[in-house]
Design a protein around this motif. Structure first.
Motif: not given
Lengths: 354, 626, 101, 166
Positions: A135-136, A139-140, A143, A155-156, A159
């Protein structure tokens, strides 16, 4: 056996690591890319790449070269360090998860030596935890590209991955209930004597398969990429970094399918109630001890894994893509209750049968 | 069983009348008062029956009611006990009680609440009987309180009148003071003797000195003194006599029965009952004598200046009680009780006579407005005169015998002063009684207003019969056959005879005293008949003082008020300074402490962590550091 | 593995100290949360170290519980931070001191 | 193998410093993640494989993801560690005292423990699971209740009430 083996000879450890990562990243992922294009073409009634090399086998190489020469784009104001980190963060857990996976077994002077990088006692849990690290990267990635859409996409996707981790975990719990141990080799041995776990908890297997589709963002859950209608988190990535993400995805698929095979489809055992030891008794040659015979189960294991992989591809090109809220609803409202129910059922089975 | 019935009947009577009164207070029905008189008559007959067997002989009638209280090791058994002393008194109470009931039939005829009156009267007789026949101090105390209650009820019978109800309250409170001492005496007796039965405390019959030998003399002295203080309250001795003159506010028959014959004598009866105790407590007896003598003399002096007929008789009662008490103090228990009996006769007679005078004069009580009633109320006048002769100690009258015995015993003590003062108070008695007779009956009736003069009428027969009976008893009471003196003499322990004062024999004392009395009576008669009685002349300061009991009453009441005021001042001081001060300040202390603490809460998490850290350090230091 | 216990404790204490310093140093809520997590980890290290040296598994159970509680605490803390953000409140801890005595 | 432990702990301490002194909260978050990795490594080296794996699974996999998730969601800007010295000094002196105090204490105290040889299966899933659900089953239940409470709390806190709905 686990840690002592590891620190006994660092060299053998390194060799094994190099061997496995090399085969996965090099051979299997490469074949996967090819297979993906061929099977999808076949499903769509077309031939797929057959110009470059025999049956288009070298097509992957051509793509790779294309990617390398592409221009390294970097969005302005983007957080350089994180932008570069994200692809590696994607690949690392994928490969790491393969460490405890045994693809074969050899009995050397009496004790069982699993053909794995590290025969971890907490194997299954290790796999679980490492997959959750994936997941990291999402996200990274989102972002770091410092623009609204990738962030939201990231983010979606995050999730989605997190929420499907739970049903996967619970499905595995059900298997652990039956197996009683978290060591993958022991699980396979258990399946060799008794029935495969897919027969004991079919629902578990179903849930597991669905959730690994979601974990690896494969269709019908490929919301993060979503080339067509929605911008995924790695929109800003190009060339090599994009290739890394792509590779990480396939590596994840391989690992997930290996786990599926190990946990549910009896690992390298021949058939549900026909185990190699039985065959060896019949055939008069003990498969696991003598010479290279132990490679036969390994090949059988590879066949099963490829079957699951083909399943991946097959599903990708047949099912339409889920809308995001349908996807989440399926995950939370359908799968998780089902997996809890599955645990209860397997518990009852375990109590009566075993 | 007769003993139980005798005591129980008055109670039943009073309960019957009480319920009847509660059911229909307005409807007046003379049947019930008659019923209560019958009840008393039956009790009287029973008393006589028992008296025949008990009087004079050692035989004792005992009736065991049952175990009343059990306190730890000691449990009280309520028992009625009739020996010759208490049988004499039962005769007295029931006899005179019946006469008073008969008398009040006539006297209280017009009163709307007559049934209530008679139920109280019955209740009173019941309690009096309990008091007399009690075998132990607690049961006696029950009677004691009951009698006090009834006197309160009866004194304050016409409670609408503020002053009368105040008199009732005053009587009750003063008695309470006496009762407090009585309770202390009981407590001490229980401690010292281990039991409260009279047989344990002071066995009359067989007085053996060693009985008291192993008891510490201090205990006995204190028990005797405390008992005496209790009796002072009830028998109106010097400091606690205040309530008796005010008790005249009650109806006259009440005064006759309660404040002349029965209740006031309860104290003297107790002294008699504990005579063995007092015999072996010289100091206590000495105190009793002094108080008795002083009361007798003091009351006599006050009686001279009183203008209300009932007040004069009230003070004369106090003075006569003084006589009985000093007789007890001197050790002449038999003489004291005998005087009690004879006093009941003539004082009852005098009070009932005064009642019929008031009845006749339509509630006129001031003797200065009376005079020359001999022509109008012949019967009352004759009986009153007999009573007058008895009280001043006219020879051969009952008063003469009892007073003579007392005088004789006083002279036996060898103390000249005592004898002189007692003789003087006897003479004073003669003086104020003659003044009373002269002003009320003998003088000319010029002073009465014409309107009232016509209406003077003789009381109805139902009131006169008791007068005649009492008159007969007053005359006969002292004579050999009738007198109880020999019985009493046998009963009480003989007192060690000191040498007689100026070696006077009994008869010589009698002769001297009667001669002096007659002289005083004659002169005072002549003086009062001659002296013009002017109503509205300014009384001389002496007269005022006399009327106001030498200001004793006011001073004592004043002292009471002063004591209460100072007490409240002290408690007020304590409350204001200590209580408010202390608690008030605690509020400030807590507030300042809280303000200090609240500074700690700064709202910034870091500061909380800081204190958390502090805590950790302390914990570590204390757990490991030591 | 013969890692002497006091070295393990020293490491855990170093982590604890750094977390503490961070706690005092940083201003915004999220970083403070991170420092708290650091403190918890330091505690876990100490637990495991001691469990290893006295051979008792209880230490591991405690660590498990600490992790569970940390998860709960993080959840709640973060939702509070989100709430603050929604109400446009500043995230610096110094400014959030309405709860003053 | 001791060097492995010392490398892990050294790196852990290094990255934890990173957590504290990083300007951007995201960086401090990520450095905390790496610290957690090394701490789980320490756990594994101290014969606690189950705890190590769980640390990654629960702590890194879930809690840190949550943290990063929230940080990115709220798009937190860099924070200047301005005036750290003043701010620092005001609060710093006490922890320092504590530090010194602790070091002495621990050095004096610790040798009392003796290292007991531990069998192979010491920190395995089986052992820890057995004691967790054996003698400490109540603690296990309470932990579940705490988590439940936290879940409810989060739902209540973040649910948009009627009036807040945009």
């Amino acid at each position: 056996m686990s840690l002592s083996f590891f620190d006994s000879n660092m060299l053998s450890a390194l060799i094994r690591i190099a061997l496995t990562t090399g085969t996965i990243l090099g051979v299997i992922v490469y074949l996967m890319v090819w297979a993906e294009r061929r099977v999808s073409a076949f499903i769509q009634g077309r031939l797929g790449p057959n110009r470059v090399g025999p049956l288009g086998l070298l097509q992957g190489l051509a793509d790779g070269v294309k990617f390398i020469f592409k221009e390294e784009l970097m969005p302005s104001e983007a957080n350089k360090f994180l932008f570069l980190l994200a692809p590696f963060a994607a690949v690392l857990p994928a490969i790491l998860a393969f460490a405890p996976v045994p693809y074969g077994m050899k009995i050397i002077d009496g004790n069982v030596v699993p053909a794995a990088i590290a025969n971890l006692d907490v194997g299954v849990l290790f796999v679980l935890s490492v997959t959750s690290l994936g997941v990291f990267s999402i996200i990274l990635g989102g972002w770091a590209s410092n623009s609204k859409y990738p962030v939201l996409g990231g983010l979606r996707a995050a999730a989605q991955v997190i929420s499907y981790e739970i049903p996967m975990g619970l499905a595995i719990m059900a298997v652990l209930l039956v197996a009683g141990t978290t060591n993958l080799t022991e699980i396979v041995q258990l399946q060799s004597e008794g029935a495969w776990f897919v027969l004991i908890c079919p629902i578990g297997f179903l849930i597991f398969v669905v959730s690994i589709f979601a974990e690896t963002n494969r269709l019908p859950f490929d919301m993060p990429e979503g080339e067509t209608e929605i911008i995924g988190f790695h929109a800003e990535y190009s060339s090599m970094k994009f290739a890394m993400f792509f590779m990480a995805e396939y590596a994840n698929m391989v690992t997930a399918s290996c786990i599926a095979v190990l946990l549910f489809l009896g690992g390298w055992e021949f058939l549900p109630f026909v185990s190699w030891s039985k065959l060896s008794a019949v055939a008069g040659v003990s498969i696991y001890e003598q010479g290279f015979w132990w490679l036969l189960p390994v090949a059988w294991f590879m066949a099963k894994v490829s079957f699951v992989l083909i399943l991946f591809i097959w599903v990708r090109w047949t099912l339409p893509r889920f809308r995001y809220d349908q996807l989440m609803r399926l995950g939370w409202k359908k799968l998780i209750p089902l997996s809890l129910l599955n645990i209860v059922i397997t518990m009852l089975i375990v109590m009566w049968v075993v | 069983m007769p003993l139980l019935w005798m005591t129980l009947l008055p109670f039943l009577g009073s309960i019957a009348l009480g319920t009847r009164y509660i059911i229909a207070p307005q409807k007046k029905n003379m049947l019930y008062p008659v019923l209560s008189c019958l009840v008393l008559l039956v009790s009287f007959v029973l008393a006589i029956g028992m008296a025949f067997s008990v009087l004079g002989s050692e035989e004792v009638i005992v009736f065991d009611i049952g175990s009343w209280m059990s306190a730890g090791t000691y449990n009280f058994r309520a028992r009625l006990y009739l020996d010759s002393l208490s049988s004499i008194l039962t005769l007295l109470v029931t006899g005179i009680g019946f006469l008073v009931h008969l008398y009040s039939l006539g006297y209280m005829h017009e009163d709307p609440k007559v049934i209530k009156y008679f139920s109280y009267l019955n209740l009173f007789c019941g309690f009096m009987l309990v008091l007399i026949t009690a075998s132990s101090l607690p049961l006696l105390f029950v009677g004691w309180e009951g009698v006090g209650l009834c006197s309160f009820l009866l004194i304050g019978f016409w409670y609408q009148d503020q002053e009368k109800s105040f008199a009732g309250r005053k009587a009750f409170i003063v008695n309470r003071i006496g009762d407090a001492a009585f309770i202390l005496a009981m407590a001490l007796a229980l401690h010292a003797f281990g039991s409260l039965e009279f047989s344990a405390i002071s066995p009359i019959a067989s007085v053996t000195h060693e009985h008291f030998a192993y008891h510490s003399i201090g205990n006995i002295e204190w028990i005797a003194i405390l008992l005496f203080i209790g009796c002072m309250g009830k028998s109106a001795q010097f400091p606690l006599y205040l309530w008796l003159p005010d008790a005249m506010a009650g109806p006259t028959p009440v005064s006759a029965l309660i404040h002349a014959a029965t209740m006031v004598t309860a104290g003297v009866y107790v002294l008699g009952r504990c005579s063995a105790l007092y015999a072996s407590a010289p100091m206590a007896s000495h105190i009793v004598t002094i108080v008795g003598i002083f009361t007798a003399f003091f009351a006599a002096t006050v009686a001279i200046f009183q203008n209300d007929i009932k007040k004069v008789l009230a003070y004369s009662t106090v003075s006569q009680l003084g006589f009985m008490v000093l007789a007890m103090g001197v050790g002449a228990y038999a003489a004291g009780i005998f005087h009690l009996v004879t006093h009941a006769y003539f004082k009852g007679l005098l009070f009932l006579g005064a009642g019929s005078v008031i009845h006749g004069m339509h509630h006129e009580q001031d003797i200065r407005r009376m005079g020359g009633l001999k022509s109008r109320m012949v019967a009352t006048t004759v009986t009153f005169m007999i009573g007058y002769l008895a009280i001043i100690g006219f020879p051969l009258m009952s008063g003469f015998f009892s007073k003579d015995h007392i005088l004789h015993h006083v002279s036996l003590t060898g103390n000249a002063w005592y004898f002189i003062i007692v003789l003087l108070s006897a003479l004073l008695t003669a003086l104020y009684m003659t003044r009373l007779i002269a002003l009320v009956f003998l003088g000319s009736n010029t002073r009465i207003s014409l309107v009232k003069a016509q209406k003077i009428h003789e009381s109805p027969n139902v009131m006169l019969i008791p007068l005649w009976i009492l008159a007969f008893l007053s005359i006969v009471g002292g004579w050999k056959f009738f007198s109880f003196y020999p019985v009493l003499e046998k009963l009480f322990p003989t007192h060690a005879h000191g040498h007689a004062l100026w070696h006077m024999t009994e008869t010589s004392v009698a002769i001297i005293s009667s001669v002096l009395v007659l002289l005083v009576a004659g002169f005072s008669m002549r003086y009062f008949l001659k002296a013009p009685v002017v109503i509205d002349k300014t009384p001389s300061s002496l007269e005022i003082a006399g009327q106001r009991q030498w200001y004793v009453d006011e001073s004592l009441m004043q002292f009471g008020r002063y004591a209460m005021a100072s007490l409240s001042k002290i408690s007020n001081f304590i409350e204001k300074i200590i209580v408010d001060g202390l608690i008030g300040n605690i509020k400030f202390v807590v507030m300042s402490f809280a303000r200090g603490l609240s500074a700690m809460v700064t709202g910034i998490p870091q500061s909380y962590v800081f204190f958390l850290l502090l805590g950790i350090v302390f914990i570590i230091y204390f757990s490991i550091g030591m | 593995m013969i890692v002497p216990l006091d070295h393990v404790l020293l490491v855990s204490f170093a982590l604890f100290l750094i977390g503490l310093v961070g706690l005092f140093l940083r201003k915004d809520a999220l970083t403070i949360f991170l420092c708290v997590e650091l403190l918890l980890n330091a505690a876990n290290v100490a637990f495991v170290g001691v469990a290893r040296s006295i051979g008792d598994v209880t230490g591991h159970v405690v660590v498990l519980i600490v992790i569970a509680v940390a998860a709960a605490e993080a959840a709640i803390g973060l939702s509070i931070v989100i709430r603050l953000h929604q109400n446009k409140k500043p995230l610096e801890v110094q400014k959030l001191n309405e709860l003053k005595g | 193998m001791e060097y492995l432990f010392y490398t892990f702990s050294g790196l852990a301490i290094l990255f934890s410093l990173g957590v504290v002194f990083a300007r951007n909260p995201i960086y401090s978050g990520l450095s905390l993640v790496t610290t957690l990795f090394f701490v789980s490594g320490i756990f594994v080296l101290l014969h606690a494989p189950f705890i190590g794996v769980l640390q990654i699974l629960v702590y890194t996999g879930a809690i840190m993801v949550l943290f990063l998730y929230v940080m990115m969601l709220l798009n937190i800007q860099e924070e200047q560690i301005v005036g750290t010295r003043k701010h620092l000094m005001k609060w710093m002196h006490l922890p320092l005292i504590v530090v010194i105090f602790f070091i002495f204490k621990s050095l004096i105290l610790v040798p009392t423990f003796s290292d007991i040889p531990v069998d192979e299966k010491f920190g395995s899933v089986f052992n820890v699971g057995e004691s967790l659900l054996g003698s400490y089953v109540l603690v296990f239940e309470i932990a579940s209740i705490v988590l439940l409470a936290a879940m409810i709390g989060v739902v209540v806190l973040t649910k948009k009430t009627q009036k807040e709905k945009p």
